[in-house]
Design an enzyme around this catalytic site. Structure first.
Site, mmCIF file in Angstrom:
data_model
loop_
_atom_site.group_PDB
_atom_site.id
_atom_site.type_symbol
_atom_site.label_atom_id
_atom_site.label_comp_id
_atom_site.label_asym_id
_atom_site.label_seq_id
_atom_site.Cartn_x
_atom_site.Cartn_y
_atom_site.Cartn_z
ATOM 1 N N ARG A 30 0.811 -1.219 0.000
ATOM 2 C CA ARG A 30 0.000 0.000 0.000
ATOM 3 C C ARG A 30 0.845 1.271 0.000
ATOM 4 N NH1 ARG A 30 -4.080 -2.904 4.045
ATOM 5 N NH2 ARG A 30 -2.118 -3.738 4.742
ATOM 6 N N LYS A 139 0.794 -18.734 7.680
ATOM 7 C CA LYS A 139 -0.107 -18.818 8.803
ATOM 8 C C LYS A 139 -0.282 -17.425 9.409
ATOM 9 C CE LYS A 139 2.039 -20.078 12.960
ATOM 10 N NZ LYS A 139 2.846 -18.967 13.427
ATOM 11 N N LYS A 173 12.613 -27.165 8.202
ATOM 12 C CA LYS A 173 13.815 -27.348 9.026
ATOM 13 C C LYS A 173 14.463 -28.685 8.664
ATOM 14 C CE LYS A 173 12.118 -24.583 12.888
ATOM 15 N NZ LYS A 173 13.059 -23.484 13.157
ATOM 16 N N GLU A 207 10.883 -21.544 23.681
ATOM 17 C CA GLU A 207 11.524 -20.307 23.237
ATOM 18 C C GLU A 207 11.916 -19.471 24.450
ATOM 19 O OE1 GLU A 207 9.836 -18.693 19.312
ATOM 20 O OE2 GLU A 207 8.091 -19.141 20.546
ATOM 21 N N HIS A 231 2.822 -25.972 13.971
ATOM 22 C CA HIS A 231 4.155 -26.586 14.015
ATOM 23 C C HIS A 231 4.159 -27.917 14.799
ATOM 24 C CE1 HIS A 231 5.151 -22.773 12.417
ATOM 25 N NE2 HIS A 231 5.409 -22.143 13.543
HETATM 26 C C1 BG6 Z 1 6.295 -18.622 14.374
HETATM 27 C C2 BG6 Z 1 5.535 -18.025 15.528
HETATM 28 O O1 BG6 Z 1 5.447 -19.394 13.568
HETATM 29 O O2 BG6 Z 1 7.329 -19.456 14.865
HETATM 30 C C3 BG6 Z 1 6.455 -17.264 16.450
HETATM 31 O O3 BG6 Z 1 4.530 -17.157 15.033
HETATM 32 C C4 BG6 Z 1 7.603 -18.147 16.887
HETATM 33 O O4 BG6 Z 1 5.753 -16.804 17.604
HETATM 34 C C5 BG6 Z 1 8.276 -18.781 15.665
HETATM 35 O O5 BG6 Z 1 8.537 -17.357 17.607
HETATM 36 C C6 BG6 Z 1 9.306 -19.800 16.092
HETATM 37 O O6 BG6 Z 1 10.031 -20.213 14.960
HETATM 38 P P1 BG6 Z 1 11.499 -20.788 15.112
HETATM 39 O O7 BG6 Z 1 11.830 -21.283 13.757
HETATM 40 O O8 BG6 Z 1 12.351 -19.669 15.594
HETATM 41 O O9 BG6 Z 1 11.393 -21.870 16.137
#
Ligand code: BG6
Length: 486
Positions: A30, A139, A173, A207, A231
């Protein structure tokens, strides 16, 4: 997303000579940018997000020359008509063969109108001389079963299923792709991949980061929708699926759908027994003091959004009957770790003394290190202990270690790069089919429904820990513990 993931991935493919020489990248948005301005902005992003630094300036110059900008609103028909004209001109001037990949790196709320507009402008039409049209959708793909079904219907009005690439970057991955190869490209694991040998399975995506300035987005999402529905359930399907007859995308995805249908469905009144939801409060992550979730910008101070989920489930089929699967994910946990742990039964008759709590296990590490570890017992230290007036052998736990970085090093490519290559090559295997997406939503639906009306809210855990104690209590009820508690 474009700046952090998609364009850096395309650039790496370009540097590795994996993109066709004749390609063009048209950025659609945009805001008013000139071609030069978008190139400058993308170049700055590469400094922050490129996997390989420093950026190769010579390759950047040739890549940048292929980038242009097209300004338009996502719901503005004229912008798509002019886009169509522009793409046709690029084909003629740059000889780009007429293949087109549309990548929706946009807010999910815009997906339906973009798809409709692409269709209205005829941008979905493949050409008689073989020019393909493919669309990549990120997503969140819906926010529950109902919205996912509606979105699939909208997409299906314009694109055939074989043109739709629903991306889940976990499937790109390296070790995740390799699950299929470990299982179906080698003989040794598959005969024991079974309830007779496997005791229980743990899947963890932990995380240390919080919501990274995305508080408002996360308020609407939460860990269940953000990571577990996609995931984690994808990892589960790869671990649990039956061998497909071929590597054909449909054969593979049929097997994945069968797993999702067999994962025991919770009812709203059994959610509390099998699922733990948590939210981080202030704490200390790897030596740094951090705020609690409800102090983050964009977050309601009384928010009940979960930043942690742990659950126990089973898969109701012959292979897996009675084998518990424990799955968890969370933000602001003690360390960044992604792994799948396959725990085998103890030996049926113990003639050696195994270390307390020790079992054979196969650990598939997804991150930060990725590789495969097979935990076995051995007598390496020549240590003997006295039991009564006899001596007995004291075993140690050892592991065979396949470290992908050490083994494959610089030959490796990132998850987005792998998946983009798959799209360019027309390989749908590791993209999520519409029914797969819907089954995954169907499975999380009772949890979403229960939480929507439950007044208890999430359990709090201090940032920098492994989540609420209820998560350990849940797995301890079955006599197990999470990997890090071992
Ligand atoms: C994303 C999520 O799909 O995956 C994030 O929206 C998350 O919140 C991320 O941090 C984690 O991805 P990776 O590859 O760093 O484990």
């Amino acid at each position: 997303l474009a700046h952090r993931k998609v364009v850096p991935a395309l650039f790496h493919l370009w540097v590795g000579n994996l993109l066709p020489e004749r390609f063009a990248l048209v950025c659609f948005g945009r805001r008013p940018f000139s071609d030069q301005e978008i190139r400058t902005a993308l170049r700055a992003s590469l400094d922050k997000h490129a996997r390989i630094t420093p950026v190769d300036e010579e390759r950047w110059a040739t890549f940048a020359a292929r980038i242009t900008y097209h300004q338009g609103g996502f719901d503005e028909p004229a912008a798509y008509t002019s886009l169509s004209t522009k793409l046709a001109a690029i084909d003629t001037e740059s000889g780009t063969d007429g293949n087109r990949l549309y990548y929706l790196a946009t807010p999910a709320s815009s997906f339906p109108e973009i798809v409709r507009s692409l269709g209205a402008a005829g941008l979905d039409h493949e050409t008689a001389d073989g020019g393909w049209r493919r669309i990549v959708i990120e997503k969140p793909f819906g926010r529950d079963l109902d919205t996912a079904v509606k979105l699939n219907r909208e997409v299906g009005k314009v694109f055939r299923e074989s043109q739709v690439y629903r991306i889940d970057h976990y499937l790109g991955k390296e070790t995740v792709r390799n699950i299929l190869i470990f299982r179906f490209g080698n003989l040794i694991f598959e005969p024991i991949w079974h309830r007779r040998y496997i005791d229980h399975i743990q899947i963890t995506v932990a995380e240390t980061i919080g919501v990274e300035g995305r508080g408002a987005f996360y308020e609407e999402t939460g860990a269940l929708r953000d990571i577990l529905q996609n995931h984690l359930l994808q990892l589960l399907t790869l671990v649990a699926m039956e061998p497909p007859a071929t590597l054909d995308a449909e054969a593979l995805r049929d097997e994945k759908v069968k797993v999702l249908r067999a994962v025991r469905l919770l009812s709203t009144d059994t959610v509390d027994e099998h699922v733990v939801r948590g939210q981080y409060s202030a704490g200390n992550v790897q030596g740094q003091a951090v705020n609690g979730y409800n102090q983050e910008t964009g977050v309601n101070p009384n928010s009940s959004t979960e930043t942690f989920v742990a659950l126990r489930t089973e898969i109701a089929n012959w292979r897996w009957a009675g084998v518990p699967f424990y799955i968890r994910t969370g933000k602001r946990l003690a360390s960044r770790e992604g792994y799948i742990e396959i725990n085998f039964h103890p030996t049926p008759h113990a003639i050696f003394q195994a270390p307390a709590g020790g079992v054979n296990k196969l650990v598939i590490h997804l991150q930060p290190k990725d590789g495969l570890e097979l935990h076995l017992f051995a007598e390496g230290q020549h240590k003997r202990i006295k039991t009564g007036n006899q001596t007995s052998t004291n075993l140690s736990s050892v592991h065979l270690d396949l470290d992908f970085d050490k083994r494959f090093g610089s030959e490796r490519v990132g998850a987005y790069e792998r998946l983009l290559l798959d799209v360019l090559d027309g390989r749908l295997n590791l993209f999520v089919r519409s029914d797969e997406q819907e089954e995954a939503w169907r499975w999380v639906e009772p949890i979403l429904q229960h939480w929507a009306t439950d007044t208890q809210g999430p359990r709090h855990y201090a940032a920098g820990t492994w989540g609420p104690s209820a998560s350990s209590a849940m797995i301890a009820r079955d006599g197990f513990c999470w990997s890090e508690e071992n």
